[in-house]
Design an enzyme around this catalytic site. Structure first.
Site, PDB file in Angstrom:
ATOM      1  N   LEU A 203       0.875  -1.186   0.000  1.00  0.00           N
ATOM      2  CA  LEU A 203       0.000   0.000   0.000  1.00  0.00           C
ATOM      3  C   LEU A 203       0.908   1.232   0.000  1.00  0.00           C
ATOM      4  O   LEU A 203       1.770   1.370   0.862  1.00  0.00           O
ATOM      5  CB  LEU A 203      -0.913  -0.019   1.223  1.00  0.00           C
ATOM      6  CG  LEU A 203      -1.774  -1.286   1.384  1.00  0.00           C
ATOM      7  CD1 LEU A 203      -2.502  -1.276   2.724  1.00  0.00           C
ATOM      8  CD2 LEU A 203      -2.771  -1.415   0.239  1.00  0.00           C
ATOM      9  N   ARG A 291       0.095  -4.582  24.432  1.00  0.00           N
ATOM     10  CA  ARG A 291       0.561  -3.786  25.565  1.00  0.00           C
ATOM     11  C   ARG A 291      -0.220  -2.471  25.626  1.00  0.00           C
ATOM     12  O   ARG A 291      -0.938  -2.128  24.685  1.00  0.00           O
ATOM     13  CB  ARG A 291       2.047  -3.449  25.366  1.00  0.00           C
ATOM     14  CG  ARG A 291       2.263  -2.658  24.079  1.00  0.00           C
ATOM     15  CD  ARG A 291       3.634  -2.050  23.942  1.00  0.00           C
ATOM     16  NE  ARG A 291       3.656  -1.108  22.834  1.00  0.00           N
ATOM     17  CZ  ARG A 291       3.817  -1.414  21.563  1.00  0.00           C
ATOM     18  NH1 ARG A 291       3.983  -2.676  21.194  1.00  0.00           N
ATOM     19  NH2 ARG A 291       3.809  -0.469  20.638  1.00  0.00           N
TER      20      ARG A 291
HETATM   21  C1  MV4 Z   1       2.938  -2.213   5.103  1.00  0.00           C
HETATM   22  C2  MV4 Z   1       3.113  -1.040   4.332  1.00  0.00           C
HETATM   23  C3  MV4 Z   1       2.598  -1.019   3.071  1.00  0.00           C
HETATM   24  N1  MV4 Z   1       1.945  -2.105   2.582  1.00  0.00           N
HETATM   25  N2  MV4 Z   1       2.270  -3.253   4.585  1.00  0.00           N
HETATM   26  C4  MV4 Z   1       5.680  -0.902   8.764  1.00  0.00           C
HETATM   27  C5  MV4 Z   1       5.711  -1.375  10.152  1.00  0.00           C
HETATM   28  C6  MV4 Z   1       4.817  -2.514  10.229  1.00  0.00           C
HETATM   29  N3  MV4 Z   1       3.964  -2.321  11.377  1.00  0.00           N
HETATM   30  C7  MV4 Z   1       4.041  -2.555   8.972  1.00  0.00           C
HETATM   31  N4  MV4 Z   1       4.571  -1.518   8.137  1.00  0.00           N
HETATM   32  C8  MV4 Z   1       4.099  -1.294   6.899  1.00  0.00           C
HETATM   33  N5  MV4 Z   1       3.414  -2.322   6.338  1.00  0.00           N
HETATM   34  C9  MV4 Z   1       1.800  -3.200   3.347  1.00  0.00           C
HETATM   35  N6  MV4 Z   1       1.176  -4.265   2.849  1.00  0.00           N
HETATM   36  C10 MV4 Z   1       3.801   0.040   4.909  1.00  0.00           C
HETATM   37  C11 MV4 Z   1       4.306  -0.082   6.196  1.00  0.00           C
HETATM   38  C12 MV4 Z   1       4.956   1.078   6.736  1.00  0.00           C
HETATM   39  C13 MV4 Z   1       4.427   1.755   7.842  1.00  0.00           C
HETATM   40  C14 MV4 Z   1       3.291   1.326   8.511  1.00  0.00           C
HETATM   41  C15 MV4 Z   1       2.799   1.992   9.591  1.00  0.00           C
HETATM   42  C16 MV4 Z   1       3.431   3.130  10.041  1.00  0.00           C
HETATM   43  C17 MV4 Z   1       4.555   3.583   9.416  1.00  0.00           C
HETATM   44  C18 MV4 Z   1       5.069   2.920   8.306  1.00  0.00           C
HETATM   45  C19 MV4 Z   1       6.214   3.392   7.671  1.00  0.00           C
HETATM   46  C20 MV4 Z   1       6.714   2.728   6.594  1.00  0.00           C
HETATM   47  C21 MV4 Z   1       6.094   1.569   6.132  1.00  0.00           C
END
Ligand code: MV4
Length: 447
Positions: A203, A291
């Protein structure tokens, strides 16, 4: 109810837990490293025990020392705060095996949600929408190729043992996939000792929206609405708000009900957060945190519910003190994480705090363990204070937040206060138009 609780943490969260305990008539035991002998969490607690030298591996992560502190002090329960041992299923088991109560979810739920593949399978089965992708770990390169072709590029490879952004690789095209897969697996093996990986649709510019839940031992489960945590840098949240500017009441009620039913069917206990990416009106589960979170005060501000008090009651076998129908969302709250760091380079700035002045007034909360004359040690993370401001609507909240940032004084060290002052004049921030990459893009341009 317990009469003494050991707080296995430091800094502002140790104070936060101490405050809930005192209001409930419970005595507190602080634990601290040699570097933290003069820390505010030690000064406020009824008793304290030194658990080792400054490095976290020898103190705040030292399980035998913490168990010994429980035994010496006669505490009946342990609150882990966030970070450190808060999501360590082994620690929860050891605490219970020694006859103490772990104030948190059951070990099996901590363990399940720590395995990102198991977590995704479990919540999907329970009815929560997940990111389209491979179901379970990829067992071969062929399977990865077929899964990616089904999903469509770009895809994201994630480690089962990862989380919080560790162990992720984007593959833009089929030509990138095999190399990305091999790199992801070898990095996962080196970092976590587990090279299981899975694949998801990538995404591009989602928001990070998380739903707070809480469940007791009698089967009651409530959702407390969402927090928008999209403003982040390198997987460190900087500012969080509730409600999300992107979510309306009907959407909130719908995702809240979905999460509530799912969490009930999993038999979950305690507080938890279901993290979603939100893009084009759709929620996609990414992880569950088992948590209390750093940003819990924005939820407390708009609901009036003391989450730590509820955690302690649940651990003591008492029911939730409210029902879902009684949960209302009043106004708007924003939290700024004020770090002792340079506001542009984010280089940590430990040292002597020469002056400290707290902003105040209606709707203002400052959670901090700082005091004038305190020396911030270089050994721990740089969170110095959380400024949480509540207003009747988002506009009032932002105006109040700007007023508070101008009032606040932290002398002797650098802080991220000036960064928030620069952000809170940006039209995208004022209008709530931002996504998970917004801050990093803004820093590249404005920084
Ligand atoms: C993703 C994404 C885009 N597409 N999954 C980053 C941490 C982990 N909690 C999951 N993350 C992401 N998963 C899909 N399929 C982009 C991220 C991501 C992100 C997510 C939440 C908050 C900050 C972020 C920063 C970079 C990438």
């Amino acid at each position: 109810m317990f009469d003494k609780i050991l707080i296995a943490n430091r800094g502002e969260i140790a104070l936060r837990v101490h405050r809930a305990c005192k209001e409930m008539g419970i005595a507190t035991v602080a634990v601290h490293s040699e570097a933290d002998a003069g820390a505010m969490h030690v000064r406020l607690a009824d008793e304290s025990v030194c658990i080792g030298p400054a490095p976290v591996s020898k103190s705040y992560l030292n399980i035998p020392s913490i168990i010994a502190a429980c035994e010496i002090s006669g505490a009946q329960a342990v609150h882990p705060g966030y970070g450190f041992l808060s999501e360590n299923a082994r620690f929860a088991e050891i605490v219970e095996a020694h006859g103490f109560t772990f104030i948190g979810p059951r070990p099996e739920h901590i363990r399940m949600m720590g395995d990102k593949i198991a977590a995704k399978v479990a919540v999907r089965t329970a009815g929560i929408p997940v990111v389209p992708g491979s179901v379970g770990a990829l067992s071969s390169e062929d399977e990865a190729m077929r899964a990616a072709a089904d999903i469509g590029f770009p895809v994201l490879i994630k480690a089962a043992a990862g989380g919080g952004g560790r162990g992720m690789k984007v593959a833009r095209t089929a030509a990138d996939l095999l190399e990305a897969l091999r790199t992801a697996k070898s990095e996962a093996r080196a970092a976590f000792g587990d090279d299981s990986v899975y694949l998801e649709r990538y995404l591009a510019r989602p928001r990070h929206i998380e739903v707070q839940v809480i469940a007791d031992q009698f089967g009651a489960v409530c959702h407390l609405g969402e927090r928008d945590c999209s403003l982040q840098r390198r997987h460190q949240k900087m500012m969080e708000e509730a409600p999300s500017p992107a979510i309306d009441a009907a959407t909130r009620a719908a995702i809240g009900e979905t999460v509530r039913k799912a969490i009930g069917s999993l038999g979950y206990l305690g507080v938890g957060t279901i993290e979603f990416l939100y893009e084009n009106g759709e929620f996609f589960f990414i992880e569950m945190n088992t948590r209390l979170q750093v940003e819990h005060p924005v939820t407390e501000a708009i609901t009036g519910i003391d989450l730590v008090r509820e955690q302690i009651r649940i651990a003591a076998g008492l029911p939730l003190s409210f029902r879902q129908e009684e949960v209302t969302f009043e106004g708007h709250a924003i939290e700024c994480r004020i770090n002792a760091e340079n506001p542009r380079t984010f280089t940590p700035s430990p040292g002597l705090v020469t002056d400290f002045h707290q902003p105040g007034g209606l709707g203002v909360r400052l959670d901090s363990a700082l005091y004038a004359g305190y020396t911030i040690p270089p050994d721990y993370d740089s969170l110095a204070a959380k400024l949480i401001v509540h207003g009747r609507d988002r506009g009032e909240c932002v105006a109040r937040l700007r007023r508070c940032l101008a009032e606040m004084v932290v002398g002797g060290v650098e802080t991220t206060i000036p960064l928030f002052q620069d952000l809170l004049v940006e039209s995208d921030i004022l209008e709530g138009r931002y996504h998970i990459h917004w801050l990093e893009e803004w820093l590249r341009g404005a920084g």
